[in-house]
Design a protein around this motif. Structure first.
Motif, short mmCIF file in Angstrom:
data_model
loop_
_atom_site.label_atom_id
_atom_site.label_comp_id
_atom_site.label_asym_id
_atom_site.label_seq_id
_atom_site.Cartn_x
_atom_site.Cartn_y
_atom_site.Cartn_z
N THR A 147 10.12 -8.94 4.71
CA THR A 147 10.39 -7.76 3.89
C THR A 147 10.06 -7.95 2.39
O THR A 147 9.39 -7.10 1.81
N PRO A 148 10.49 -9.04 1.76
CA PRO A 148 10.16 -9.16 0.32
C PRO A 148 8.64 -9.11 0.07
O PRO A 148 8.20 -8.46 -0.89
N ALA A 149 7.85 -9.76 0.91
CA ALA A 149 6.40 -9.74 0.73
C ALA A 149 5.84 -8.34 0.95
O ALA A 149 4.94 -7.89 0.23
N HIS A 150 6.38 -7.64 1.95
CA HIS A 150 5.96 -6.25 2.23
C HIS A 150 6.26 -5.37 1.02
O HIS A 150 5.41 -4.58 0.59
N GLU A 151 7.44 -5.52 0.45
CA GLU A 151 7.81 -4.70 -0.70
C GLU A 151 6.96 -5.06 -1.92
O GLU A 151 6.57 -4.19 -2.69
N PHE A 152 6.66 -6.34 -2.08
CA PHE A 152 5.80 -6.73 -3.21
C PHE A 152 4.43 -6.05 -3.08
O PHE A 152 3.85 -5.61 -4.08
N PHE A 153 3.93 -5.96 -1.84
CA PHE A 153 2.63 -5.31 -1.65
C PHE A 153 2.70 -3.84 -2.05
O PHE A 153 1.74 -3.30 -2.61
N HIS A 154 3.83 -3.19 -1.82
CA HIS A 154 3.99 -1.80 -2.31
C HIS A 154 3.88 -1.74 -3.84
O HIS A 154 3.36 -0.78 -4.39
N LEU A 155 4.38 -2.76 -4.51
CA LEU A 155 4.26 -2.77 -5.97
C LEU A 155 2.80 -2.88 -6.40
O LEU A 155 2.38 -2.25 -7.37
N VAL A 156 2.03 -3.67 -5.65
CA VAL A 156 0.59 -3.77 -5.94
C VAL A 156 -0.06 -2.39 -5.76
O VAL A 156 -0.82 -1.93 -6.61
N GLN A 157 0.26 -1.72 -4.65
CA GLN A 157 -0.28 -0.37 -4.41
C GLN A 157 0.14 0.59 -5.53
O GLN A 157 -0.70 1.28 -6.12
#
Ligand SMILES: [Zn+2]
Length: 310
Positions: A147-157
């Motif tokens: 989950t933390p990595a998935h959410e970080f990717f949303h920040l990149v988007q």
């Protein structure tokens, strides 16, 4: 997850949690490393797991979420050259990435990413301090949960494009989980034709997480031969990262399609400008960020990204 309605609910819940904390005299603790700050409770409904096997006075759960977030940052920015949220036009004024732990009943998800800059007014922060932010559920144990990595990717988007059409945001975030996780690529159906026939485009635009196996993963496969992580000092740093239980954060050196997806994200920085102009938007309201009219512009950005592949 990247959903404004849930974000709104989470904001209300944060308020409620704060009131509860005051009533029960629970105090929020903070663990900070560089620009990343983690806020957590050790008592009450929002409490994290108190286990502290390495006895450094920081719950292992908190350290492990930090580690996975740092690993995601290292992977996407330093190893693979995706846009750094702290450097983009939209988010460059952010001083921190703030991560709050909340009970899953409150958060209604494993993780929720905010797409707007936040003024949290944390104790000690100068008044104009803004942060980028995601929250994770206290049920999330990073060594077993991406989950933390998935959410970080949303920040990149979110740092790069205003588009929040979920077949893009959740589809590529699900694809991204293989970055730190095991294997090169998630399940991939076969695309019947390219460009996609109209009926399949319509079906795709309705998808969310499963857009990864129906669309992004097959696309990544078609344009991603030999996509192992590029060697170098950043990769060596990433490979050295260990959770508190000693297990490596990076599971293997494979990730299919990262060049294509990186191209897509960079093309979308331009794609949302085109949509803004051609669709006559006056601002990036929630409705405009999620409008089905954006879909054609996302598709055009994908086509440009594909044309740039060797
Ligand atoms: Zn998501």
């Amino acid at each position: 997850m990247n959903n404004p309605f849930l974000i709104f609910a989470a904001v209300l819940a944060l308020g409620a949690a704060h009131t509860f904390a005051q009533a029960s005299k629970a105090t929020q603790s903070m663990h900070q490393e560089g620009k990343i700050r983690l806020f957590y409770y050790t008592t009450g409904q929002q409490a994290v797991d108190p286990l502290d096997a390495n006895q450094n006075q920081i719950p292992d759960q908190v350290e492990d979420v930090l580690l996975q977030t740092q690993a995601a940052q290292t992977l996407w920015i330093d190893v693979l050259g995706f846009p750094d949220p702290f450097q983009t036009e939209r988010f460059h004024s952010a001083s921190f990435l703030d991560i709050h732990f909340r009970h899953k009943d409150v958060l209604k998800a494993n993780g929720v990413t905010y797409d707007e800059l936040q003024h949290f007014n944390k104790p000690g922060d100068p008044k104009d301090t803004v942060s980028i932010c995601f929250n994770v559920a206290t049920s999330v144990k990073a060594p077993a949960n991406l989950t933390p990595a998935h959410e970080f990717f949303h920040l990149v988007q979110n740092s790069t494009t205003y588009f929040k059409n979920r077949w893009f945001t959740e589809g590529t975030a699900r694809w991204s989980e293989r970055g730190l996780g095991t294997g090169a690529l998630g399940p991939a159906k076969v695309l019947s034709a390219w460009p996609l026939p109209e009926s399949e485009r319509a079906a795709l635009f309705q998808r969310t997480y499963d857009a990864s196996e129906h669309f992004w993963n097959p696309l990544a496969k078609a344009h991603g031969t030999n996509d192992s992580l590029p060697p170098g000092s950043a990769l060596e740093r990433l490979q050295a990262m260990r959770y508190t239980d000693g297990s490596p954060v990076l599971k293997d050196l494979q990730l299919t399609g990262w060049r294509l997806i990186r191209n897509v994200i960079t093309e979308l920085a331009q794609g949302d400008d085109e949509a803004f102009k051609e669709l006559g938007y006056d601002r990036w309201s929630e409705d405009n960020q999620k409008s089905p009219q954006n879909d054609a512009f996302i598709m055009k950005a994908i086509e440009r990204a594909m044309a740039k592949m060797p």
